[in-house]
Design a protein around this motif. Sequence first.
Motif, mmCIF file in Angstrom:
data_model
loop_
_atom_site.group_PDB
_atom_site.id
_atom_site.type_symbol
_atom_site.label_atom_id
_atom_site.label_comp_id
_atom_site.label_asym_id
_atom_site.label_seq_id
_atom_site.Cartn_x
_atom_site.Cartn_y
_atom_site.Cartn_z
ATOM 1 N N ASP A 159 1.296 -1.616 -0.107
ATOM 2 C CA ASP A 159 -0.350 -0.409 -0.263
ATOM 3 C C ASP A 159 0.541 0.892 0.647
ATOM 4 O O ASP A 159 0.679 2.339 -0.099
ATOM 5 N N SER A 160 2.111 0.844 -0.226
ATOM 6 C CA SER A 160 2.515 2.641 0.350
ATOM 7 C C SER A 160 2.921 3.214 -1.352
ATOM 8 O O SER A 160 2.132 2.420 -2.235
ATOM 9 N N PRO A 161 2.908 4.789 -1.089
ATOM 10 C CA PRO A 161 3.030 5.302 -2.260
ATOM 11 C C PRO A 161 3.616 4.994 -3.633
ATOM 12 O O PRO A 161 3.545 5.147 -4.867
ATOM 13 N N ASP A 162 4.847 4.156 -2.728
ATOM 14 C CA ASP A 162 6.032 4.466 -4.070
ATOM 15 C C ASP A 162 6.576 2.651 -3.899
ATOM 16 O O ASP A 162 7.320 2.446 -3.997
ATOM 17 N N ALA A 163 5.362 1.778 -4.046
ATOM 18 C CA ALA A 163 4.782 0.546 -4.054
ATOM 19 C C ALA A 163 5.529 0.010 -5.276
ATOM 20 O O ALA A 163 6.963 -0.724 -5.866
ATOM 21 N N ALA A 164 5.329 0.941 -6.414
ATOM 22 C CA ALA A 164 6.288 0.688 -7.916
ATOM 23 C C ALA A 164 7.665 0.912 -7.644
ATOM 24 O O ALA A 164 8.677 0.076 -8.319
ATOM 25 N N ASP A 165 8.352 1.883 -7.468
ATOM 26 C CA ASP A 165 9.515 2.232 -7.130
ATOM 27 C C ASP A 165 10.131 1.098 -6.467
ATOM 28 O O ASP A 165 11.559 0.709 -6.733
ATOM 29 N N GLN A 166 9.991 0.427 -5.406
ATOM 30 C CA GLN A 166 10.787 0.349 -4.836
ATOM 31 C C GLN A 166 10.279 -1.977 -5.021
ATOM 32 O O GLN A 166 11.597 -1.865 -5.233
ATOM 33 N N PHE A 167 9.272 -2.086 -5.972
ATOM 34 C CA PHE A 167 9.757 -3.147 -6.015
ATOM 35 C C PHE A 167 10.600 -3.171 -7.526
ATOM 36 O O PHE A 167 11.526 -4.238 -8.007
ATOM 37 N N ASP A 168 10.561 -1.782 -8.895
ATOM 38 C CA ASP A 168 11.388 -1.928 -9.952
ATOM 39 C C ASP A 168 12.857 -1.575 -8.669
ATOM 40 O O ASP A 168 13.664 -2.853 -9.352
ATOM 41 N N LYS A 169 13.397 -1.378 -7.887
ATOM 42 C CA LYS A 169 14.133 -1.111 -7.311
ATOM 43 C C LYS A 169 15.089 -2.908 -7.142
ATOM 44 O O LYS A 169 16.289 -3.131 -7.218
ATOM 45 N N VAL A 170 13.857 -3.524 -6.595
ATOM 46 C CA VAL A 170 14.480 -5.148 -6.435
ATOM 47 C C VAL A 170 14.876 -5.408 -7.674
ATOM 48 O O VAL A 170 15.934 -7.179 -7.173
#
Length: 358
Positions: A101-112
């Motif tokens: 639910d984090s606002p930057d969930a997409a960025d976190q997933f892309d970094k991983v």
Amino acid sequence: MSEQEAASDDFSGLTSFFFYTFIVHPCTAWILRPGRFERKKSIMYAIAFLAALAAIKTGMEFAERGPNHYSLLGVTRDSNPLEIKRAYRKLSVQLHPDKNDSPDAADQFDKVKQAYDVLMDLELREVYNKFGNEGIQQNKRYSETQFLMEAGIFYVSWGVMTFFLTMGKKSGQARDWTLTGLILMLVVEVVVMTSVTNPLPSSIFPTLTEADLVRVLHSLFPAFMNGCRSMGAYLYVDLDAQLRQLLLALQEQNQDILLVLRDVQIGVQTIQSSGGGGGGGPRLATGPISTSNIPVATDGGALGVTPTGKLKELQARLHHSNGTVAQAVQSLKQEQKSSGLGFYGMILGYIVISYLFS
């Protein structure tokens, strides 16, 4: 993106340089000012201040960059592909935008996902260990010529700045310490960058890459240099100043002796003019001086044999000694001091080199 990160690194380098030069160094000099604290306490406080400030600043810089790929996935440099895949699957489930639910969930997933792609590719993994994200984005490969050129620019630049910042007698030890640290840092960087595997023990630094280590060294060097400057100036003993004080004291002593000799000479001439008899000569301005042991010439011999002649000869020698001491003092006072133009030229040179070779 790589150009933005490179510009950010250049700006961070300039910021660190000005921060340590114009803020940290004066604060350290204030702590080490003679008479403020005891000598041992001053040194201890200054070292603690510099170490804490360097650790905080370096930690903030690394926190701003974010964790590296190993820390992000929760693996180590020695992890095999199977362990990396397991860690990625676990994190991808947790950080997937459908469940995060984090606002930057997409960025976190892309970094991983990016970290997983790099570490699973052995060639990209080696590039990342040596050069970091910048090396991946620039498709960089290890080249001995390019490495020596980049290292040469960095260390020659800092060597020139060290020379200008440590000009003057008080900074002689600081220059030796700083250049020694610079050479040791160069040796460590060459060993790390030319080794096939990371020479750091995985048990102590499990996720630290070669690029991270070099970045830490480069980040800590300005603090080390300014610490050496402050400590060198504090521990410096000005032998020329001590010699100047001794010469001035000797000059004053010679002048006092000349005054006494003048009074003695006046007393001897008075005794001779009165025929050596009488109730007693005049009392001298500097106190009573006995002349009973001074042989008085009655045969009108040469001036050098008479008491007056001997006094004049001693007076001439003292005048000569006084003149020699005065020349030595004058030569010490005329020592040239380093010009401030070199300091500002060094700052301008650092800015030009930083942007010219970025």
